[in-house]
Structure formats: C-alpha cells, structure tokens
Design a protein around this motif. Structure first.
Motif, PDB file in Angstrom:
ATOM      1  N   ASN A  29      33.814  49.571  33.124  1.00 25.55           N
ATOM      2  CA  ASN A  29      32.823  50.104  34.054  1.00 25.55           C
ATOM      3  C   ASN A  29      33.368  50.227  35.470  1.00 25.55           C
ATOM      4  N   ILE A  30      34.675  50.064  35.629  1.00 19.69           N
ATOM      5  CA  ILE A  30      35.293  50.214  36.942  1.00 19.69           C
ATOM      6  C   ILE A  30      35.345  51.696  37.294  1.00 19.69           C
ATOM      7  N   THR A  31      35.008  52.030  38.536  1.00 20.83           N
ATOM      8  CA  THR A  31      35.029  53.430  38.970  1.00 20.83           C
ATOM      9  C   THR A  31      36.329  53.708  39.725  1.00 20.83           C
ATOM     10  N   ASP A  32      36.640  55.003  39.897  1.00 24.04           N
ATOM     11  CA  ASP A  32      37.865  55.377  40.626  1.00 24.04           C
ATOM     12  C   ASP A  32      37.821  54.857  42.053  1.00 24.04           C
ATOM     13  N   LYS A  33      36.628  54.927  42.634  1.00 27.54           N
ATOM     14  CA  LYS A  33      36.470  54.474  44.022  1.00 27.54           C
ATOM     15  C   LYS A  33      36.895  52.999  44.139  1.00 27.54           C
ATOM     16  N   ILE A  34      36.400  52.183  43.214  1.00 27.26           N
ATOM     17  CA  ILE A  34      36.716  50.748  43.270  1.00 27.26           C
ATOM     18  C   ILE A  34      38.201  50.532  42.990  1.00 27.26           C
ATOM     19  N   ALA A  35      38.729  51.252  41.986  1.00 24.96           N
ATOM     20  CA  ALA A  35      40.154  51.095  41.669  1.00 24.96           C
ATOM     21  C   ALA A  35      41.014  51.426  42.886  1.00 24.96           C
ATOM     22  N   SER A  36      40.540  52.382  43.695  1.00 25.91           N
ATOM     23  CA  SER A  36      41.344  52.803  44.854  1.00 25.91           C
ATOM     24  C   SER A  36      41.369  51.732  45.948  1.00 25.91           C
ATOM     25  N   LEU A  37      40.475  50.755  45.850  1.00 22.14           N
ATOM     26  CA  LEU A  37      40.422  49.731  46.909  1.00 22.14           C
ATOM     27  C   LEU A  37      41.290  48.511  46.598  1.00 22.14           C
ATOM     28  N   THR A  38      41.858  48.477  45.369  1.00 22.65           N
ATOM     29  CA  THR A  38      42.544  47.244  44.952  1.00 22.65           C
ATOM     30  C   THR A  38      43.891  47.035  45.628  1.00 22.65           C
ATOM     31  N   GLN A  39      44.352  48.019  46.387  1.00 25.39           N
ATOM     32  CA  GLN A  39      45.650  47.812  47.038  1.00 25.39           C
ATOM     33  C   GLN A  39      45.546  47.789  48.551  1.00 25.39           C
ATOM     34  N   PRO A 100      24.979  34.419  33.353  1.00 25.28           N
ATOM     35  CA  PRO A 100      24.679  35.744  33.914  1.00 25.28           C
ATOM     36  C   PRO A 100      25.837  36.344  34.734  1.00 25.28           C
ATOM     37  N   SER A 101      26.690  35.486  35.324  1.00 24.50           N
ATOM     38  CA  SER A 101      27.764  36.033  36.161  1.00 24.50           C
ATOM     39  C   SER A 101      28.789  36.825  35.352  1.00 24.50           C
ATOM     40  N   ARG A 102      28.750  36.713  33.997  1.00 28.29           N
ATOM     41  CA  ARG A 102      29.684  37.475  33.178  1.00 28.29           C
ATOM     42  C   ARG A 102      29.183  38.882  32.886  1.00 28.29           C
ATOM     43  N   SER A 103      27.941  39.169  33.259  1.00 25.90           N
ATOM     44  CA  SER A 103      27.299  40.376  32.775  1.00 25.90           C
ATOM     45  C   SER A 103      27.993  41.645  33.289  1.00 25.90           C
ATOM     46  N   LYS A 104      27.936  42.693  32.472  1.00 25.38           N
ATOM     47  CA  LYS A 104      28.542  43.967  32.830  1.00 25.38           C
ATOM     48  C   LYS A 104      27.877  44.575  34.046  1.00 25.38           C
ATOM     49  N   SER A 105      26.637  44.178  34.303  1.00 27.20           N
ATOM     50  CA  SER A 105      25.965  44.758  35.464  1.00 27.20           C
ATOM     51  C   SER A 105      26.360  44.030  36.751  1.00 27.20           C
ATOM     52  N   ASP A 106      27.131  42.960  36.656  1.00 26.48           N
ATOM     53  CA  ASP A 106      27.542  42.216  37.859  1.00 26.48           C
ATOM     54  C   ASP A 106      29.034  42.293  38.151  1.00 26.48           C
ATOM     55  N   CYS A 107      29.845  42.636  37.148  1.00 22.82           N
ATOM     56  CA  CYS A 107      31.304  42.591  37.313  1.00 22.82           C
ATOM     57  C   CYS A 107      31.907  43.965  37.073  1.00 22.82           C
ATOM     58  N   GLY A 139      42.055  36.300  48.860  1.00 25.09           N
ATOM     59  CA  GLY A 139      42.182  37.607  48.233  1.00 25.09           C
ATOM     60  C   GLY A 139      40.880  38.378  48.184  1.00 25.09           C
ATOM     61  N   ASP A 140      41.010  39.615  47.708  1.00 21.92           N
ATOM     62  CA  ASP A 140      39.872  40.505  47.557  1.00 21.92           C
ATOM     63  C   ASP A 140      39.154  40.179  46.248  1.00 21.92           C
ATOM     64  N   VAL A 141      37.837  40.192  46.260  1.00 24.23           N
ATOM     65  CA  VAL A 141      37.039  39.939  45.059  1.00 24.23           C
ATOM     66  C   VAL A 141      36.030  41.073  44.880  1.00 24.23           C
ATOM     67  N   TYR A 142      35.577  41.271  43.657  1.00 21.15           N
ATOM     68  CA  TYR A 142      34.832  42.482  43.287  1.00 21.15           C
ATOM     69  C   TYR A 142      33.539  42.108  42.576  1.00 21.15           C
ATOM     70  N   ARG A 143      32.415  42.582  43.095  1.00 24.02           N
ATOM     71  CA  ARG A 143      31.127  42.322  42.443  1.00 24.02           C
ATOM     72  C   ARG A 143      30.240  43.543  42.566  1.00 24.02           C
ATOM     73  N   ARG A 144      29.557  43.893  41.486  1.00 22.87           N
ATOM     74  CA  ARG A 144      28.614  45.006  41.535  1.00 22.87           C
ATOM     75  C   ARG A 144      27.356  44.484  42.191  1.00 22.87           C
ATOM     76  N   CYS A 345      20.733  50.482  34.441  1.00 24.63           N
ATOM     77  CA  CYS A 345      20.512  49.420  35.416  1.00 24.63           C
ATOM     78  C   CYS A 345      20.799  49.972  36.806  1.00 24.63           C
ATOM     79  N   SER A 346      20.090  49.435  37.796  1.00 14.76           N
ATOM     80  CA  SER A 346      20.213  49.964  39.151  1.00 14.76           C
ATOM     81  C   SER A 346      21.655  49.931  39.647  1.00 14.76           C
ATOM     82  N   ASN A 347      22.393  48.887  39.266  1.00 14.78           N
ATOM     83  CA  ASN A 347      23.781  48.794  39.734  1.00 14.78           C
ATOM     84  C   ASN A 347      24.625  49.972  39.250  1.00 14.78           C
ATOM     85  N   ASP A 348      24.275  50.559  38.090  1.00 11.00           N
ATOM     86  CA  ASP A 348      24.997  51.752  37.640  1.00 11.00           C
ATOM     87  C   ASP A 348      24.777  52.891  38.629  1.00 11.00           C
TER      88      ASP A 348
END
Ligand code: FA5
Ligand code: MG
Length: 418
Positions: A29-39, A100-107, A139-144, A345-348
């Motif tokens: 569920n990672i988007t291009d926008k998010i992938a572009s921020l990992t560096q 719940p922190s493992r959920s696809k709508s949060d990570c 480091g950088d961390v990622y949460r929906r 889900c709203s996060n989508d």
C-alpha cells in the motif's frame, strides 16, 4: 484494497524503493509519493531544524554519560535503512499479531515481508544483539495518518536504549541483585514493575530514566519548563510512561519510555542486564522550539526556510518567520462508498490526495457522512484545503488537481462521485 466493482489500475508486479526492487502482493500500500521521501534524510541535512534538534539531543547524551576514559558512552545510528521486516518492526518488540498498530490502514507496507518502519524502535533488538549497551537511533518513520498542520505521513524519531549489569547498577561489592526470579512472564499494561525485577533494581532504573529525560526537557526548553509524567502502555516496556511538557497553553506529549520487558532481552540472549528505553518525535520538539506552524514546512526546499536556521551555536534561539501567507483554495468532494464499504478506509483517500496533490494539500477533513435510509449506501464528504507555501495557486491549477483527485478516487477506490 481495490473494490471489485472498480477498474483496477495497471500495476507492475514489482516496486522499486531506494534502487531495491520488491515484489508487490496483497499487502502493498506504499504510494510513489511516500517512496520518493525515503531518501530525503532531513535529520542529516545541515542547518535543517530536524537536524538541529537531533544534534542538541545527541550532545546532551554525549555529555551526560561518559565512560571511565571520559569518552561518550552512547553510540549513534542515524543512517539505518527505513525498509525493515515485520519481525524488526513488530515481532522483536513483542507486538501481538492482532495489535492495531500492525494494521494496513496504519502502516506503509511494501509487501507481506517488508514495511517502512513505523518507529525507530524497530532497530532496538538487532543493535542489542550486536553487543551494544548504550545507543541512540535516529531516523525517518512512516505512518498513515490524517492530514493537518501537525500530521505528516513521514516524521522523525530518536530512540535510546541503556542496558546495565548488576555491577554497573549497584557496584561490584554490593549484595543487591537485578532479578528476584526467572519468571519473565508479565501481565502487560499495568503500572507495576515486572515480577522478575527486584524493587531496588527497578527503582534505580526508573530514577535514572526519569532524571535523564527531565534533564533533556530542561536542556531543550529551559530550566523553567513545566512537565508531567503520564502512565501509558507499550508491548515492549513495563511500566511505561509518557513525558508531557507545557507549551503555548497546552500539554504536549514529547516521548514514550519505560523499563524494557525482560523477555525481549532474554529472547535475544541477554540474561544479565536490565534496560530502559525511550522514543521521541523530533518534529514536535522543533515546531515548539522554533515556532514552526506547519509540519509541511520541514519538507520545503525553499532557501527562505532553511536559511533561517543557519547559526554557529545550536542553542541560539531561533523564531521562524513565515515567508508569507498565501490564500487557501477550498474544494469539497462527496462520494458514495463502494457497495462493500469495509473495503474503504479514510486513510486510503488521504494517501490518494497526498499522492496527487503532494504538499499542496494542507488539510483533508471528513466533514460529513451519512447512510441512505433506503439503499443503506454510505456517503462521505471531504473538504480538501489546497495551499502552496511559497506562492498563490491559480484556480485553473487547483481545479485540475481536484479533478484528478475525483477521477483517481473513482478509479482506484471504487467510489461514486455524487
Ligand atoms: C512509539 O513510537 C514508541 N516506539 C516509543 C517508545 C520507544 C516507547 C522505546 C518505549 C520505549 P509513539 O507512537 O507514542 O511511541 O511515538 C513516540 C513519539 O513520537 C511521540 O511521543 C511523539 O513525540 C512522536 N509522534 C508520534 N506520532 C507522531 C505524529 N503523527 N507526528 C509527529 N510526531 C509524532
Ligand atoms: Mg504515544
């Protein structure tokens, strides 16, 4: 999570992140926008406010903990890849399968095996296994998450671990012990110490942890800072606390901490040490220290932003001055959710907006929702506030982006625009 009724966008079988290639699967569920921020590594950019806060905290640890040769005790890991396994992010920290922190709508999942770390604590176990007793991870961390001035899907954390042997805690002559029994089973959640720890070991560790963190809060916010401890729970510490500081008329949570769960240590072969750990967010602290009003500003590449943080002394007070306030453009979007509304889900939707509008999306608010009395179909209305941080957006430009959002929501989320 595509609705079966909608046209599936053409997806490639693999996804490239930081020049590594990963297989897509039903977890991706990672988007291009998010992938572009990992560096981007904002925490390592010279003069960047996130980097200034990092340096101030690291310096505090360097000067507060010295070994017998008067060298810093803590080592710093600030360049570990944000791509981690589920084992690192969850299992090694005893986070239950159904948490719940493992959920696809949060990570942000890359696939069933990898995700972008949701906290820097993900590296704790591997570094302890490597033999380290005192270390910091940055480091950088990622949460929906939602979209507003205080939330961004990427932020930065600093974690610390300190492990002590019986001799280091009490002195080698002492008869005092770290452990009462080898029963590392503990009922998580309560405010009480773990059964395996002696009261004296627990109390000394709690004391060192709390004085270290209050010292840090004073170092950052000044000696007059008002603070309070709030009981909380983490699967990997017990007991656990949050530290809150009073700033601009409100209590602000700056970190979570606690005494490390002993079975986490025994699982990786450490049976003669007791530990404390904490994790804090760098953005929140930087926003307070430098009066930065919007979390998107950290991603600004405008020299008018970065130049304001140039200084020779990390402790020089800096007050951010807005370059200018450009007008907001407000657009609403209403749609029927797909028949099978559990697919939505709203996060989508937030991610979809972020992917298309980028940092022009200042806020996305769910302003209305209802269920049709007859058809039982559900409807959501979101208000999207567009604003550029450095210039005025034209109507034509915003209309185009907003239309793109509508089309993408229809095609990718299976919703019906009303
Ligand atoms: C954690 O992430 C734990 N890993 C912290 C920890 C480490 C506890 C080690 C015990 C031992 P939490 O989700 O509460 O906890 O985040 C920690 C800190 O990160 C928060 O106190 C806050 O300062 C910051 N933070 C959390 N969510 C956000 C967000 N959406 N935006 C900005 N900062 C955030
Ligand atoms: Mg918290």
């Amino acid at each position: 999570r595509w609705s079966s009724t909608s046209a599936k966008p053409q997806l490639t079988e693999t996804i490239a992140i930081n020049s590594k290639t990963f297989k897509r699967d039903d977890y991706t569920n990672i988007t291009d926008k998010i992938a572009s921020l990992t560096q981007k590594n904002l925490h390592l950019i010279q003069n960047h406010p996130i980097s200034l806060v990092r340096q101030r905290i690291v310096n505090y640890f360097y000067k507060s903990f010295l070994n017998s040769r008067r060298n810093p005790l803590f080592s710093v890991y600030d360049n570990l890849s944000p791509i981690v396994t589920l084992t690192q992010n969850f299992d090694s920290l005893l986070i239950p399968e159904d948490h719940p922190s493992r959920s696809k709508s949060d990570c942000y999942y890359i696939n069933r095996e990898y995700l972008l770390r949701a906290h820097t604590t993900a590296h704790q176990s591997e570094l302890i296994k490597a033999g380290l007793d005192n270390f910091l991870i940055v480091g950088d961390v990622y949460r929906r998450d939602e979209i507003d001035s205080k939330h961004y899907p990427v932020f930065h954390q600093l974690d610390a671990v300190r492990l002590k042997t019986k001799d280091q805690l009490f002195s080698s002559e002492s008869d005092l012990k770290l452990f009462d029994c080898d029963d590392t089973a503990c009922i998580p959640g309560g405010p009480s110490k773990q059964r395996c720890h002696t009261l004296e070991a627990f109390k000394l560790m709690e004391h060192e942890l709390k004085t270290t963190l209050v010292g840090l809060a004073k170092e950052l916010f000044g000696n007059q800072v008002q603070y309070r401890w709030v009981d909380t729970t983490f699967p990997f510490t017990q007991p656990s606390w949050e530290l809150e500081v009073y700033h601009n008329n409100e209590w602000l949570e700056i970190l979570g901490c606690g005494i490390m769960v002993q079975s986490l240590l025994t699982n990786i072969g450490v049976d003669n040490r007791i530990g404390w750990a904490f994790g804090l967010g760098l953005e929140r602290i930087a926003m307070c220290l430098y009066s930065i009003p919007d979390i998107r500003l950290f991603w600004s590449t405008d020299s008018g932003f970065l130049n304001q943080f140039k200084n020779d002394n990390l402790k020089t007070p800096i007050v951010y001055k807005p370059i200018s306030q450009y007008p907001q453009c407000i657009h609403d979007i209403s749609f029927w959710l797909p028949e099978e509304d559990s697919l939505f889900c709203s996060n989508d939707f937030y991610d979809l907006v972020r992917n298309i509008a980028g940092d022009l999306a200042e806020q996305v608010l769910l302003v209305d929702q209802f269920t049709h009395p007859k058809s039982k179909k559900k409807s959501h209305c979101y208000r999207i506030i567009y604003r550029h941080m450095e210039r005025t957006l034209t109507n034509a430009e915003v209309n185009k982006i907003h239309q793109h959002v509508e089309h993408a929501a229809r095609d990718q989320l299976g919703v019906t625009i009303r």
